[in-house]
Design an enzyme around this catalytic site. Structure first.
Site, short mmCIF file in Angstrom:
data_model
loop_
_atom_site.label_atom_id
_atom_site.label_comp_id
_atom_site.label_asym_id
_atom_site.label_seq_id
_atom_site.Cartn_x
_atom_site.Cartn_y
_atom_site.Cartn_z
N GLU A 208 9.12 -35.01 18.88
CA GLU A 208 9.65 -33.66 19.10
C GLU A 208 8.72 -32.83 19.98
O GLU A 208 9.19 -32.12 20.89
CB GLU A 208 9.88 -32.98 17.74
CG GLU A 208 10.93 -33.71 16.93
CD GLU A 208 11.69 -32.81 15.97
OE1 GLU A 208 12.85 -32.46 16.30
OE2 GLU A 208 11.13 -32.47 14.92
N GLU B 29 13.68 -39.09 11.02
CA GLU B 29 14.05 -38.13 9.96
C GLU B 29 15.28 -38.56 9.16
O GLU B 29 15.30 -38.45 7.93
CB GLU B 29 14.27 -36.74 10.57
CG GLU B 29 12.99 -36.01 10.91
CD GLU B 29 12.36 -36.46 12.21
OE1 GLU B 29 11.32 -35.88 12.60
OE2 GLU B 29 12.90 -37.38 12.87
#
Length: 266
Positions: free
Chosen positions: A120, A140
């Site tokens: 990210e 995730e």
């Protein structure tokens, strides 16, 4: 030069090097690391002598994501930084480049793990170099979590949507070669040389007119949110003033006098 116990800062010429420095945890994000990162971005923005930033990791890893326990300030790590988070509840998102875009070009030098929060943060950088054994991925969903660092918005804008959705929905790891093939990184180099390559790119950027570089970067990101017509109009608004700068006039003289090394090679 600043920094914290989990974020090392150094200068190499006109380049600021920010090193995620928690190798025992594969540089998982902690509160001291996030505070150091944010302070590093601000230092680069405020110092005109800094023309580029390289982000890398210590100990053969880039970043293995968020350490939730460390972020909460539990144990020995981070307690002294809690006041910073209270004063600016958005600090962690700015540190991760979700809510802050540095003025100067940011080059990522990735070795080893660059997963979850690491991937990210990567999406907030401008140019990306990876060692051939680097691993990328957004894990995730495999943990029943959501990649809330910006990936569901940014990733489909940076790589083809089919690849973005596969990465987001499968939670599988990606090799450096595959990451390059889908456009997530721009260079794959032998292990241990990502920083060297990133610094070489930084030197090329540093040799250019700093006002022009900043204006070009700003224009690219600004236009990405616009229609082509609006983007072209915004480009003229940003671009024309650059021609009136001392940098532009010196560059034009050098070219006219054939002092520009690129001109001589052409």
């Amino acid at each position: 030069m600043g920094g914290t116990e989990h974020l090392a800062v150094q200068r190499e010429g006109a380049t600021l090097i920010l090193t995620l420095n928690r190798p025992e945890a594969k540089n998982a994000l902690s509160l001291p690391m996030l505070v150091g990162l944010y302070d590093g971005w601000l230092a680069a923005d405020e110092d005109d002598a800094i023309r580029s930033v390289v982000l890398t990791g210590a100990g053969g890893a880039f970043c293995a994501g968020m350490d939730l326990k460390a972020l909460a300030g539990k144990g020995m790590d981070g307690e002294q930084y809690r006041d910073r988070m209270k004063a600016d509840p958005d600090l962690h998102w700015k540190a991760m480049l979700r809510h802050h875009r540095p003025r100067k070009p940011v080059i990522a030098a990735v070795e080893g793990y660059c997963v979850a929060g690491g991937t990210e943060i990567l999406q907030g950088t401008d140019i990306r170099v990876a060692g051939e054994s680097a691993t990328f991925g957004l894990f995730e969903v495999k943990r029943g979590l959501f990649p809330i660092g910006g990936s569901t918005v940014r990733l489909p804008r940076q790589i083809p949507r089919t690849h973005a959705l596969e990465m987001l929905l499968t939670g599988r790891p990606y090799s450096a070669a595959e990451a390059a093939s889908i456009g997530l990184v721009g260079h794959v180099v032998p292990d241990g040389t990502a920083l060297e390559k990133a610094l070489a790119i930084a030197e090329q950027i540093n040799a250019c007119g700093p006002l022009a570089v900043e204006a070009v970067k700003a224009s690219v990101y600004e236009a990405a949110e616009m229609s082509e017509t609006d983007g072209l109009a915004a480009e003229l608004k940003r671009g024309w003033p650059v021609f009136d700068t001392a940098d532009a006039k010196e560059g034009s003289r050098a070219f006219a006098e054939k002092r520009d090394p690129e001109f001589r090679r052409a």
